[in-house]
Design a protein around this motif. Structure first.
Motif: not given
Length: 388
Positions: A40-53
């Protein structure tokens, strides 16, 4: 090889977009499986900052999608556990020159007409919002609707909720083929462990969405766009908002393959400061670029001098799923019945995930969408590239 009961939907991709699709589809009463070659979240999601912009979206379809998704994230923050670290912190966009401020003010004016809360901040008031900002800045804009989550935990909690609604999780299982009938309609997927049969397959494979589409004979020109993030040592809460330079908006909308960097700085509830953002199209090259990391650190220190002597504990990178017109692909593939696309969000996938998931759930069930899916139609790209 495993033999499993037929399902209504198979979702390929266990990042935050796939998780949001699973959440809304399972809540609609359909049976769902989520398959991913990794965790789970092993790709792009796990490398994100979590922005909700919303602040980095110009007026148009993506901003409408972001505003809708912002409302859904607020609802999810009340339904999911607090460990997703949802924080309606607001954003501050700053300009270092008069020309940059003029461009920022023009963008903000258009955003306000589209429903965004955007407030001009004069140079002498910027440090009321962010006391540690450098004193040389010309002005800025405050966006109270910008928020943040911990992306890997958010994806995990969305999937946990979907599992409670009956969804089947299949991590560590790579999709190697798309099952189709004699008329070309999707009938499920073939994986390294067996088959998952369903009349609907959702492509939520992120930066690998083009490869997944090709397995079904469809064309989706998704390309990876690499970005680095720096993580500092834990600090007291020095930075209150999501803070970035006005040039970041232009970098987001650029189609250039060359390296672009603009300072993006924010604190986290656990203490470390996250520093971005870089963009470059170098395929799936995972090499650590010391020049890029150094440039990001220098730009962050110029924006917040207090960071100049702070230790960077680590740097990580991810691959944003880039589409040529900077809009995600959301909806059915008109060339392959039963195939639905939910990818190509570039750096906005975490923020846009709930809206994407709900729109895909409605599309699968034949419901009228809340937003016009036309601008996000997967078939807006060169139809001649589709094969059977």
């Amino acid at each position: 090889m495993l033999t499993r009961h037929p399902l209504d939907v198979v979702i390929v991709g266990a990042g935050v977009v796939g998780a949001a699709c699973a959440y809304y589809i399972s809540r609609s009463g359909l049976s769902v499986a989520v398959v991913d070659r990794g965790p789970v979240a092993g790709g792009t999601t796990g490398a994100g900052e979590g922005n909700l912009l919303v602040s980095d979206k110009v007026p148009g379809p993506e901003l409408e999608l972001a505003l809708f998704s912002a409302t859904l994230w607020q609802q999810l923050s009340e339904e999911l556990p607090p460990d997703i670290e949802y924080e309606l912190k607001g954003g501050v966009v700053v300009a270092a020159t008069e020309d940059s401020l003029t461009a920022l003010s023009s963008t903000a004016a258009g955003q306000r007409e589209a429903g965004v809360e955007a407030y001009h901040v004069t140079s002498d008031r910027l440090r009321d919002l962010e006391p540690q900002l450098a004193p040389h800045l010309t002005g800025g804009c405050h966006y109270p609707q910008d928020a943040q989550v911990q992306p890997a935990l958010a994806a995990a909690e969305l999937l946990r909720s979907a599992t409670r609604a009956g969804a089947l999780m299949c991590p560590g299982e790579e999709v190697v083929g798309i099952l189709r009938d004699r008329k070309g309609a999707v009938r499920g997927v073939r994986t390294t462990r067996g088959e998952l049969r369903a009349p609907a397959v959702v492509n939520a494979a992120g930066a690998w969405g083009g490869d997944l589409a090709a397995l079904a004979g469809a064309n989706l020109p998704v390309l990876p766009r690499r970005g680095f993030v720096l993580v500092t040592e834990p600090l007291p809460r020095l930075i209150r908002h999501k803070v970035y330079a006005a040039e970041y908006v232009a970098d987001v909308s650029s189609g250039s393959a060359a390296l672009q960097t603009s300072p993006v700085v924010e604190g986290t509830p656990s203490g470390p400061v996250l520093i971005g953002a870089s963009r470059e199209r170098v395929g799936f090259d995972r090499t650590l670029s010391v020049p890029v990391v150094s440039r990001l650190a220098a730009q962050a220190a110029a924006l917040f001098p207090v960071l100049a002597d702070v230790r960077v504990l680590r740097a990580y990178h991810g691959f944003r799923p880039y589409l040529p017109d900077h809009l995600p692909a959301i909806g059915p593939d008109s060339w392959v019945p039963g195939l639905f696309h939910a990818c190509g969000h570039e750096g906005a996938g975490i923020g846009l995930a709930p809206a994407t998931g709900l729109l895909i759930a409605d599309a699968i069930r034949g419901k009228r969408p809340v937003l016009d899916l036309g601008p996000f139609a997967p078939d807006r790209f060169d139809a001649t590239c589709h094969v059977t």
